[in-house]
Design a protein around this motif. Structure first.
Motif, short mmCIF file in Angstrom:
data_model
loop_
_atom_site.label_atom_id
_atom_site.label_comp_id
_atom_site.label_asym_id
_atom_site.label_seq_id
_atom_site.Cartn_x
_atom_site.Cartn_y
_atom_site.Cartn_z
N LYS A 44 0.84 -1.20 0.00
CA LYS A 44 0.00 0.00 0.00
C LYS A 44 0.88 1.25 0.00
CE LYS A 44 -4.06 -1.69 2.44
NZ LYS A 44 -4.91 -1.49 3.62
N GLU A 45 0.41 2.26 -0.68
CA GLU A 45 1.12 3.53 -0.67
C GLU A 45 0.62 4.38 0.48
OE1 GLU A 45 1.39 5.59 -4.37
OE2 GLU A 45 1.49 3.74 -5.51
N CYS A 46 1.38 5.41 0.78
CA CYS A 46 1.05 6.27 1.91
C CYS A 46 1.07 7.72 1.45
CB CYS A 46 2.08 6.04 3.02
SG CYS A 46 1.74 6.90 4.54
N ASP A 47 0.10 8.50 1.92
CA ASP A 47 0.06 9.93 1.63
C ASP A 47 0.48 10.69 2.88
OD1 ASP A 47 -0.99 9.85 -1.08
OD2 ASP A 47 -2.84 9.13 -0.16
N PHE A 48 1.23 11.76 2.70
CA PHE A 48 1.69 12.59 3.80
C PHE A 48 0.93 13.92 3.72
CE2 PHE A 48 4.98 9.59 2.83
CZ PHE A 48 5.28 9.08 4.09
N ILE A 49 0.07 14.16 4.69
CA ILE A 49 -0.86 15.28 4.65
C ILE A 49 -0.50 16.29 5.74
CG2 ILE A 49 -3.28 15.94 4.84
CD1 ILE A 49 -3.90 13.03 3.90
N ASP A 50 -0.33 17.55 5.33
CA ASP A 50 -0.03 18.62 6.28
C ASP A 50 -1.30 19.07 6.98
OD1 ASP A 50 2.70 18.68 5.65
OD2 ASP A 50 2.36 20.04 3.96
N VAL A 51 -1.20 19.31 8.28
CA VAL A 51 -2.34 19.74 9.10
C VAL A 51 -1.91 20.95 9.92
CG1 VAL A 51 -3.96 19.08 10.92
CG2 VAL A 51 -3.23 17.38 9.23
N VAL A 52 -2.79 21.94 10.01
CA VAL A 52 -2.56 23.13 10.83
C VAL A 52 -3.68 23.20 11.86
CG1 VAL A 52 -2.42 25.63 10.84
CG2 VAL A 52 -1.44 24.35 8.95
N ALA A 53 -3.33 23.41 13.11
CA ALA A 53 -4.33 23.53 14.18
C ALA A 53 -4.07 24.82 14.95
CB ALA A 53 -4.26 22.33 15.12
N TRP A 54 -5.11 25.57 15.17
CA TRP A 54 -5.00 26.87 15.85
C TRP A 54 -5.53 26.79 17.27
CZ3 TRP A 54 -2.79 31.09 13.52
CH2 TRP A 54 -2.54 30.98 12.16
N ARG A 55 -5.06 27.69 18.09
CA ARG A 55 -5.51 27.94 19.47
C ARG A 55 -5.49 26.67 20.32
NH1 ARG A 55 -7.87 31.48 16.12
NH2 ARG A 55 -7.90 33.67 16.71
N GLN A 56 -6.61 26.37 21.01
CA GLN A 56 -6.64 25.24 21.96
C GLN A 56 -6.39 23.91 21.27
OE1 GLN A 56 -9.16 27.50 21.81
NE2 GLN A 56 -9.28 28.47 23.82
N THR A 57 -6.85 23.76 20.04
CA THR A 57 -6.63 22.51 19.33
C THR A 57 -5.14 22.29 19.10
OG1 THR A 57 -8.78 22.81 18.24
CG2 THR A 57 -7.30 21.18 17.29
N GLY A 58 -4.44 23.35 18.70
CA GLY A 58 -2.99 23.25 18.50
C GLY A 58 -2.25 22.95 19.79
#
Length: 179
Positions: A44-58
């Motif tokens: 299986k291949e794998c995707d690398f996904i960028d994620v940004v989280a702001w404030r309390q979630t970050g």
């Protein structure tokens, strides 16, 4: 219009928590997500996904997640335009996280976590301890007495208004209902 993205995967590196000039926390992570399919004879291949989280979630991500840990991300896809060193226009896509959550077991301590061990026997040891304690046990004594109420007690002292003896309620349980 609808812009909703839900992914689940593993962090490729430890979260990076930074602060804007207005002192707002922002956390960036990269999540490795396996694809659901693979051609015959291939992995299986794998995707690398960028994620940004702001404030309390970050702040939550930076406090409770580290490299290799499973994460659930619910958010929206966002594109960002920028220029590289050669002044060429570029576009990046990233998920802006609205909600994140844990997936899988939480390791007590990364050094003690057997998922990182080279010994296969460590990975299949005893099952983990239960997550929740047993509920409290209640007294075996019945809540309502089936005997007649004491002579000193008035019918108003009964938990049900107008009922001083529960024996008449038990008689209904003996009724047979034809089917």
């Amino acid at each position: 219009m609808l812009n909703r993205i839900v992914i689940m995967g593993r962090l490729t590196k430890d979260p990076e928590l930074r602060f804007t000039s207005a002192n707002i926390p922002v956390c960036t992570i990269t999540v490795a997500v396996d694809r659901d399919f693979a051609r015959a004879g291939e992995q299986k291949e794998c995707d690398f996904i960028d994620v940004v989280a702001w404030r309390q979630t970050g702040e939550f991500i930076s406090k409770y997640f580290q490299k290799g840990r499973m994460i659930y991300v619910d958010g929206r896809l966002q594109s960002r335009k920028w220029r590289d060193k050669n002044d060429q226009p570029r576009v990046s896509f990233e998920i802006v996280a609205d909600n994140v959550g844990f997936c899988g077991d939480k390791p007590a301590d990364r050094r003690e976590d057997t998922r990182y061990s080279d010994n296969p026997a460590d990975r299949y040891g005893e099952p983990p301890a239960p997550r929740y304690a047993e509920p409290p046990r209640y007294s075996e004594q019945p809540r309502y007495s089936t005997s007649a109420a004491p002579a000193a007690a008035s019918p108003a002292a009964s938990p049900l208004p107008g009922v001083s003896d529960f024996s008449e309620l038990e008689d209904e349980a003996d009724d047979k209902v034809p089917f």
